[in-house]
Each structure stands twice: as C-alpha cells, then as structure tokens.
Write a protein that holds these residues in place. Sequence first.
Motif, PDB file in Angstrom:
ATOM      1  N   UNK A   1     145.094 -20.343  11.784  1.00 34.13           N
ATOM      2  CA  UNK A   1     144.545 -19.488  10.743  1.00 34.13           C
ATOM      3  C   UNK A   1     145.565 -18.386  10.479  1.00 34.13           C
ATOM      4  N   UNK A   2     145.122 -17.345   9.844  1.00 38.01           N
ATOM      5  CA  UNK A   2     146.044 -16.238   9.599  1.00 38.01           C
ATOM      6  C   UNK A   2     146.455 -15.594  10.921  1.00 38.01           C
ATOM      7  N   UNK A   3     147.649 -15.037  10.949  1.00 40.98           N
ATOM      8  CA  UNK A   3     148.152 -14.399  12.163  1.00 40.98           C
ATOM      9  C   UNK A   3     147.211 -13.272  12.570  1.00 40.98           C
ATOM     10  N   UNK A   4     146.887 -13.241  13.852  1.00 39.65           N
ATOM     11  CA  UNK A   4     146.002 -12.248  14.460  1.00 39.65           C
ATOM     12  C   UNK A   4     144.577 -12.336  13.925  1.00 39.65           C
ATOM     13  N   UNK A   5     144.227 -13.464  13.315  1.00 40.15           N
ATOM     14  CA  UNK A   5     142.890 -13.646  12.768  1.00 40.15           C
ATOM     15  C   UNK A   5     141.899 -14.102  13.818  1.00 40.15           C
ATOM     16  N   UNK A   6     140.656 -14.350  13.402  1.00 39.29           N
ATOM     17  CA  UNK A   6     139.621 -14.783  14.335  1.00 39.29           C
ATOM     18  C   UNK A   6     139.951 -16.150  14.932  1.00 39.29           C
ATOM     19  N   UNK A   7     139.502 -16.363  16.170  1.00 40.01           N
ATOM     20  CA  UNK A   7     139.783 -17.636  16.828  1.00 40.01           C
ATOM     21  C   UNK A   7     138.782 -17.926  17.930  1.00 40.01           C
ATOM     22  N   UNK A   8     138.588 -19.216  18.157  1.00 36.36           N
ATOM     23  CA  UNK A   8     137.686 -19.673  19.206  1.00 36.36           C
ATOM     24  C   UNK A   8     138.342 -19.508  20.577  1.00 36.36           C
ATOM     25  N   UNK A   9     139.671 -19.565  20.628  1.00 39.61           N
ATOM     26  CA  UNK A   9     140.408 -19.340  21.877  1.00 39.61           C
ATOM     27  C   UNK A   9     141.857 -19.009  21.534  1.00 39.61           C
ATOM     28  N   UNK A  10     142.435 -18.138  22.325  1.00 41.97           N
ATOM     29  CA  UNK A  10     143.850 -17.825  22.225  1.00 41.97           C
ATOM     30  C   UNK A  10     144.352 -17.680  23.656  1.00 41.97           C
ATOM     31  N   UNK A  11     145.397 -18.418  23.988  1.00 44.37           N
ATOM     32  CA  UNK A  11     145.973 -18.351  25.337  1.00 44.37           C
ATOM     33  C   UNK A  11     147.449 -18.043  25.176  1.00 44.37           C
ATOM     34  N   UNK A  12     147.880 -16.918  25.723  1.00 46.40           N
ATOM     35  CA  UNK A  12     149.282 -16.526  25.657  1.00 46.40           C
ATOM     36  C   UNK A  12     149.916 -16.612  27.037  1.00 46.40           C
ATOM     37  N   UNK A  13     151.119 -17.146  27.083  1.00 43.34           N
ATOM     38  CA  UNK A  13     151.926 -17.128  28.301  1.00 43.34           C
ATOM     39  C   UNK A  13     152.636 -15.784  28.330  1.00 43.34           C
ATOM     40  N   UNK A  14     152.237 -14.921  29.254  1.00 38.98           N
ATOM     41  CA  UNK A  14     152.753 -13.563  29.313  1.00 38.98           C
ATOM     42  C   UNK A  14     154.062 -13.462  30.077  1.00 38.98           C
ATOM     43  N   UNK A  15     154.148 -14.189  31.179  1.00 41.24           N
ATOM     44  CA  UNK A  15     155.392 -14.218  31.951  1.00 41.24           C
ATOM     45  C   UNK A  15     155.447 -15.501  32.756  1.00 41.24           C
ATOM     46  N   UNK A  16     156.652 -15.825  33.169  1.00 39.00           N
ATOM     47  CA  UNK A  16     156.924 -17.030  33.962  1.00 39.00           C
ATOM     48  C   UNK A  16     157.962 -16.610  34.984  1.00 39.00           C
ATOM     49  N   UNK A  17     157.522 -16.357  36.205  1.00 34.83           N
ATOM     50  CA  UNK A  17     158.394 -15.743  37.219  1.00 34.83           C
ATOM     51  C   UNK A  17     159.033 -14.506  36.585  1.00 34.83           C
ATOM     52  N   UNK A  18     160.313 -14.313  36.800  1.00 36.94           N
ATOM     53  CA  UNK A  18     161.050 -13.213  36.168  1.00 36.94           C
ATOM     54  C   UNK A  18     161.929 -13.716  35.034  1.00 36.94           C
ATOM     55  N   UNK A  19     161.611 -14.888  34.537  1.00 32.58           N
ATOM     56  CA  UNK A  19     162.436 -15.541  33.534  1.00 32.58           C
ATOM     57  C   UNK A  19     162.467 -14.762  32.218  1.00 32.58           C
ATOM     58  N   UNK A  20     163.667 -14.630  31.678  1.00 30.91           N
ATOM     59  CA  UNK A  20     163.858 -14.118  30.323  1.00 30.91           C
ATOM     60  C   UNK A  20     164.234 -15.326  29.480  1.00 30.91           C
ATOM     61  N   UNK A  21     163.451 -15.616  28.462  1.00 31.22           N
ATOM     62  CA  UNK A  21     163.606 -16.832  27.680  1.00 31.22           C
ATOM     63  C   UNK A  21     163.355 -16.482  26.222  1.00 31.22           C
ATOM     64  N   UNK A  22     164.154 -17.043  25.338  1.00 33.78           N
ATOM     65  CA  UNK A  22     163.920 -16.837  23.925  1.00 33.78           C
ATOM     66  C   UNK A  22     164.438 -18.036  23.145  1.00 33.78           C
ATOM     67  N   UNK A  23     163.522 -18.703  22.467  1.00 32.26           N
ATOM     68  CA  UNK A  23     163.889 -19.751  21.525  1.00 32.26           C
ATOM     69  C   UNK A  23     162.855 -19.729  20.406  1.00 32.26           C
ATOM     70  N   UNK A  24     162.897 -20.720  19.520  1.00 32.06           N
ATOM     71  CA  UNK A  24     162.002 -20.716  18.362  1.00 32.06           C
ATOM     72  C   UNK A  24     160.538 -20.913  18.731  1.00 32.06           C
ATOM     73  N   UNK A  25     160.259 -21.394  19.940  1.00 28.90           N
ATOM     74  CA  UNK A  25     158.873 -21.653  20.344  1.00 28.90           C
ATOM     75  C   UNK A  25     158.296 -20.639  21.314  1.00 28.90           C
ATOM     76  N   UNK A  26     159.155 -19.985  22.081  1.00 32.47           N
ATOM     77  CA  UNK A  26     158.656 -19.187  23.200  1.00 32.47           C
ATOM     78  C   UNK A  26     159.595 -18.028  23.501  1.00 32.47           C
ATOM     79  N   UNK A  27     159.001 -16.857  23.704  1.00 32.35           N
ATOM     80  CA  UNK A  27     159.750 -15.687  24.166  1.00 32.35           C
ATOM     81  C   UNK A  27     159.069 -15.195  25.438  1.00 32.35           C
TER      82      UNK A  27
END
Length: 168
Positions: free
Chosen positions: A94-120
């Motif tokens: 839907x629209x960004x930051x809009x209503x949703x039935x569920x939203x799951x964000x990956x906040x961190x993964x060990x101490x990994x710094x990662x940045x690509x088109x899919x995941x930061x």
Amino acid sequence: MTAPEIAAEEHRIGLGLGANLGDAPASLRRAVDLLREAGLVFDAVSSLYSTKPWGVTDQPDFINACALARTNLDPLPLLDLIKATEQAMGRRETRRWGPRVIDIDLLFYDDLRWSDERLILPHPGALERAFVLLPLAEIAPDLVLDGTRLASAAAAADARGIARLSPF
C-alpha cells in the motif's frame, strides 16, 4: 512455509513488529509463531505498545513490539522469509507508512553494516522512532545499535502517543 537455505553459524537479530488493521495484537503473535515455525529462535519479545501512526497520520493507531531472535539464515534469505511471512498473513503493498495487517522490520543482524537495494542494516530509522526504541530497549537496554546504547536512546526519545499495554 518451509525454511530457506541456512548458513553454518548462528546470528543474533532484532525485529520490529507492527500492525494497525484487524486484531493487531493477534497479528503480531501470529507473525512470531510463523517465524518460529520457520526456524527462528526467539530469546525475548517486548510488551505490546500502542503507538500513534508515524509518517502517515490519517489511519488507526498501531500496536508495536520488538523481538530478539537467533537464526542461521544469511541476511537476504532472512529478509525473504520475513517478506513471505508478511504475505502469508495477508500483507499487500500500500502507500508508504500506510495501514497494514502486519509489518516486520529487520532492525539489526549481529553488528553487520549492510546496504543494497533491498536491505539496509542496521535499520536506518530504528534510532529515530520511539515505537522501535521503547520496546527494543525494554528487552535489550544495554544493546549498542549503530554506536548508540538503546537505553540512552529510548530515554531521549519523544514518547508522546506511545503507551505500554501488556506483556506479549
């Protein structure tokens, strides 16, 4: 759902969960159950928090929580699992930051710094959003995320419109 390919070592991850459509607390619990069934090992899940919408404000309040878990998945297969879980629960784009039935964000993964088109990683908004900081600091106050201790960041956050509701 079946678990994707796994890596050899275990990784510590943080997840942010939110919903504001339907039975939001039940949706958060179902998301954790599905991820557990797919192989994630949960070490802690925060209380449920009622939060005012962020970004797009003309929508119902959210229920949010955070979780600490362990996985053998690499970051992108883990992201795929998270997205598949959201879709299995009825999440539609839907629209960004809009209503949703569920939203799951990956906040961190060990101490990994990662940045690509899919995941930061770490999640770029985690230290700016009280609806992430308060529940995450509840279960991991001494965790340092992107150089900042969570308890300190949570204490400094603008927590207006956020209320701790109940244990998960």
